[in-house]
Design a protein around this motif. Structure first.
Motif, PDB file in Angstrom:
ATOM      1  N   PRO A 184       0.816  -1.227   0.000  1.00  0.00           N
ATOM      2  CA  PRO A 184       0.000   0.000   0.000  1.00  0.00           C
ATOM      3  C   PRO A 184       0.843   1.267   0.000  1.00  0.00           C
ATOM      4  N   TYR A 185       1.962   1.251   0.708  1.00  0.00           N
ATOM      5  CA  TYR A 185       2.822   2.443   0.750  1.00  0.00           C
ATOM      6  C   TYR A 185       3.488   2.687  -0.593  1.00  0.00           C
ATOM      7  N   ARG A 186       3.850   1.622  -1.286  1.00  0.00           N
ATOM      8  CA  ARG A 186       4.420   1.776  -2.630  1.00  0.00           C
ATOM      9  C   ARG A 186       3.401   2.440  -3.555  1.00  0.00           C
ATOM     10  N   SER A 187       2.140   1.972  -3.469  1.00  0.00           N
ATOM     11  CA  SER A 187       1.095   2.533  -4.328  1.00  0.00           C
ATOM     12  C   SER A 187       0.803   3.985  -3.965  1.00  0.00           C
ATOM     13  N   ILE A 188       0.708   4.276  -2.678  1.00  0.00           N
ATOM     14  CA  ILE A 188       0.407   5.640  -2.248  1.00  0.00           C
ATOM     15  C   ILE A 188       1.524   6.589  -2.660  1.00  0.00           C
ATOM     16  N   ALA A 189       2.771   6.189  -2.433  1.00  0.00           N
ATOM     17  CA  ALA A 189       3.900   7.042  -2.783  1.00  0.00           C
ATOM     18  C   ALA A 189       3.941   7.313  -4.283  1.00  0.00           C
ATOM     19  N   ALA A 190       3.623   6.298  -5.078  1.00  0.00           N
ATOM     20  CA  ALA A 190       3.715   6.430  -6.533  1.00  0.00           C
ATOM     21  C   ALA A 190       2.579   7.267  -7.119  1.00  0.00           C
ATOM     22  N   LYS A 191       1.406   7.256  -6.472  1.00  0.00           N
ATOM     23  CA  LYS A 191       0.218   7.842  -7.098  1.00  0.00           C
ATOM     24  C   LYS A 191      -0.344   9.059  -6.372  1.00  0.00           C
ATOM     25  N   ALA A 192       0.202   9.404  -5.221  1.00  0.00           N
ATOM     26  CA  ALA A 192      -0.368  10.517  -4.449  1.00  0.00           C
ATOM     27  C   ALA A 192      -0.079  11.872  -5.076  1.00  0.00           C
ATOM     28  N   GLY A 193       1.073  12.019  -5.718  1.00  0.00           N
ATOM     29  CA  GLY A 193       1.508  13.318  -6.217  1.00  0.00           C
ATOM     30  C   GLY A 193       0.471  14.086  -7.007  1.00  0.00           C
ATOM     31  N   PRO A 194      -0.137  13.490  -8.046  1.00  0.00           N
ATOM     32  CA  PRO A 194      -1.121  14.221  -8.843  1.00  0.00           C
ATOM     33  C   PRO A 194      -2.375  14.615  -8.061  1.00  0.00           C
ATOM     34  N   HIS A 195      -2.609  13.986  -6.920  1.00  0.00           N
ATOM     35  CA  HIS A 195      -3.803  14.276  -6.129  1.00  0.00           C
ATOM     36  C   HIS A 195      -3.524  15.244  -4.977  1.00  0.00           C
ATOM     37  N   LEU A 196      -2.295  15.721  -4.890  1.00  0.00           N
ATOM     38  CA  LEU A 196      -1.930  16.692  -3.858  1.00  0.00           C
ATOM     39  C   LEU A 196      -1.670  18.051  -4.483  1.00  0.00           C
ATOM     40  N   ARG A 197      -2.139  19.101  -3.848  1.00  0.00           N
ATOM     41  CA  ARG A 197      -1.792  20.445  -4.267  1.00  0.00           C
ATOM     42  C   ARG A 197      -0.330  20.719  -3.928  1.00  0.00           C
ATOM     43  N   VAL A 198       0.268  21.685  -4.590  1.00  0.00           N
ATOM     44  CA  VAL A 198       1.642  22.085  -4.273  1.00  0.00           C
ATOM     45  C   VAL A 198       1.719  22.457  -2.791  1.00  0.00           C
ATOM     46  N   CYS A 199       2.717  21.944  -2.135  1.00  0.00           N
ATOM     47  CA  CYS A 199       2.924  22.110  -0.684  1.00  0.00           C
ATOM     48  C   CYS A 199       1.886  21.351   0.137  1.00  0.00           C
ATOM     49  N   GLY A 200       1.110  20.480  -0.515  1.00  0.00           N
ATOM     50  CA  GLY A 200       0.178  19.637   0.218  1.00  0.00           C
ATOM     51  C   GLY A 200       0.910  18.586   1.025  1.00  0.00           C
ATOM     52  N   ARG A 201       0.239  18.112   2.064  1.00  0.00           N
ATOM     53  CA  ARG A 201       0.865  17.160   2.980  1.00  0.00           C
ATOM     54  C   ARG A 201       0.334  15.747   2.758  1.00  0.00           C
ATOM     55  N   LEU A 202       1.228  14.786   2.878  1.00  0.00           N
ATOM     56  CA  LEU A 202       0.914  13.363   2.804  1.00  0.00           C
ATOM     57  C   LEU A 202       1.385  12.715   4.095  1.00  0.00           C
ATOM     58  N   MET A 203       0.506  11.977   4.772  1.00  0.00           N
ATOM     59  CA  MET A 203       0.945  11.299   5.993  1.00  0.00           C
ATOM     60  C   MET A 203       0.211   9.976   6.163  1.00  0.00           C
ATOM     61  N   VAL A 204       0.967   8.979   6.617  1.00  0.00           N
ATOM     62  CA  VAL A 204       0.436   7.628   6.752  1.00  0.00           C
ATOM     63  C   VAL A 204       0.845   7.040   8.091  1.00  0.00           C
ATOM     64  N   GLU A 205      -0.005   6.199   8.620  1.00  0.00           N
ATOM     65  CA  GLU A 205       0.387   5.386   9.775  1.00  0.00           C
ATOM     66  C   GLU A 205       1.179   4.197   9.269  1.00  0.00           C
ATOM     67  N   ILE A 206       2.143   3.752  10.082  1.00  0.00           N
ATOM     68  CA  ILE A 206       2.997   2.624   9.704  1.00  0.00           C
ATOM     69  C   ILE A 206       3.125   1.654  10.873  1.00  0.00           C
ATOM     70  N   GLY A 207       3.612   0.450  10.561  1.00  0.00           N
ATOM     71  CA  GLY A 207       4.037  -0.464  11.604  1.00  0.00           C
ATOM     72  C   GLY A 207       5.383  -0.015  12.145  1.00  0.00           C
ATOM     73  N   PRO A 208       5.722  -0.394  13.368  1.00  0.00           N
ATOM     74  CA  PRO A 208       6.905   0.161  14.039  1.00  0.00           C
ATOM     75  C   PRO A 208       8.245  -0.193  13.402  1.00  0.00           C
ATOM     76  N   THR A 209       8.275  -1.127  12.445  1.00  0.00           N
ATOM     77  CA  THR A 209       9.540  -1.483  11.799  1.00  0.00           C
ATOM     78  C   THR A 209       9.607  -0.978  10.356  1.00  0.00           C
ATOM     79  N   GLN A 210       8.638  -0.173   9.930  1.00  0.00           N
ATOM     80  CA  GLN A 210       8.518   0.157   8.508  1.00  0.00           C
ATOM     81  C   GLN A 210       8.959   1.570   8.147  1.00  0.00           C
ATOM     82  N   ALA A 211       9.429   2.341   9.110  1.00  0.00           N
ATOM     83  CA  ALA A 211       9.705   3.760   8.863  1.00  0.00           C
ATOM     84  C   ALA A 211      10.715   3.975   7.745  1.00  0.00           C
TER      85      ALA A 211
END
Length: 277
Positions: A216-243
């Protein structure tokens, strides 16, 4: 039977079933059965149990003895100070996810997208705290979206929340100031180690994507850009070993100011980034 007697018997039953925190759970289920707030149970311990309350308590105790989560039995979970409806079709909101809400609220936004919304607890908490904001919650589960819509109605934000059946970004259009997500991230090999309360009762679709848990993080990272405004923020919860892995995905796809935040237990919990100018 008085409520005090019912509570003692409930603790014995749950303890015999191997439920950790049997006394706490018995009190919560007694409150549910008596249809009172948990913090008022002590005041009502001398009261006689009605037949209806005893029947509700028996059903609830049998369910908990089978390790069904409390939230599914009561149908409710407190999150960010508000009550959210929960079902077997949704992930039970966790306290650690509140860090994602707290981080999102640290800066202004007018539009927000919640990927994999589930109960809607993240999106609706943000909208409830930002009366000027509007948002979209997407999920691949129609049943989960129905729960989220019900929660939006109960919180009075239904006019500012839209819910879309979508596999991540597949059915979404437009750009947002903020994108948030608590995606399924448990690796397939880790599922067997989960408590039976989680593994046997919560929707696997919301727990694990299979494989290494990172897709899911690979997909979000690859596809989020066009859906974010310039200077928009992206944030996700992760498992404790995935940072490190998730931060790396964000950096590889051109996001700036990639940061890792820890929860109250000191574990890596949220990765945030900004779309550059």
């Amino acid at each position: 039977m008085t409520a005090a007697q019912a509570l003692r018997a409930a603790v014995v039953q749950l303890t015999a079933a191997g439920i950790a925190g049997a006394a706490r759970d018995a009190k919560l289920l007694l409150a549910h059965a008596m249809q009172i707030a948990p913090d008022r149970v002590t005041l009502h311990l001398p009261d006689a149990m009605t037949p209806d309350a005893l029947a509700r308590l028996e059903l609830a105790l049998n369910a908990r003895a089978a390790h069904q989560p409390i939230a599914q039995i009561t149908g409710q979970r407190l999150f960010w100070g508000r009550s959210f409806a929960v079902s077997r079709d949704t992930l039970d909101p966790r306290p650690e996810t509140e860090l994602l809400v707290q981080t999102a609220l640290a800066q202004p936004f007018e539009t927000v997208l919640d990927l994999g919304t589930g109960t809607g607890c993240i999106l609706l908490s943000l909208l409830a705290d930002r009366p000027e904001a509007r948002g979209v919650g997407c999920d691949v589960s129609e049943a989960a979206l129905a729960v989220a819509a019900r929660n939006a109605q109960s919180l009075g934000v239904q006019d500012r929340a839209v819910f879309v059946l979508s596999d991540w970004f597949s059915a979404l259009q437009g750009q947002f100031d903020l994108i948030v997500s608590n995606p399924p991230y448990i690796a397939a090999a880790e599922m067997a180690d989960l408590s039976c309360d989680v593994r046997d009762w919560e929707p696997h679709l919301a727990l694990t994507p299979g494989g290494d848990g990172l897709q899911p993080y690979r997909s979000i990272a690859a596809k989020a850009g066009p859906h974010l405004r310039v200077c928009g923020r992206l944030m996700v919860e992760i498992g404790p070993t995935q940072a490190a892995a998730v931060a790396g995905f964000f950096s590889q796809h051109g996001f700036d100011q990639v940061a890792v935040l820890q929860d109250l237990d000191g574990r890596d919990r949220v990765v945030s980034a900004i779309k550059p100018q």
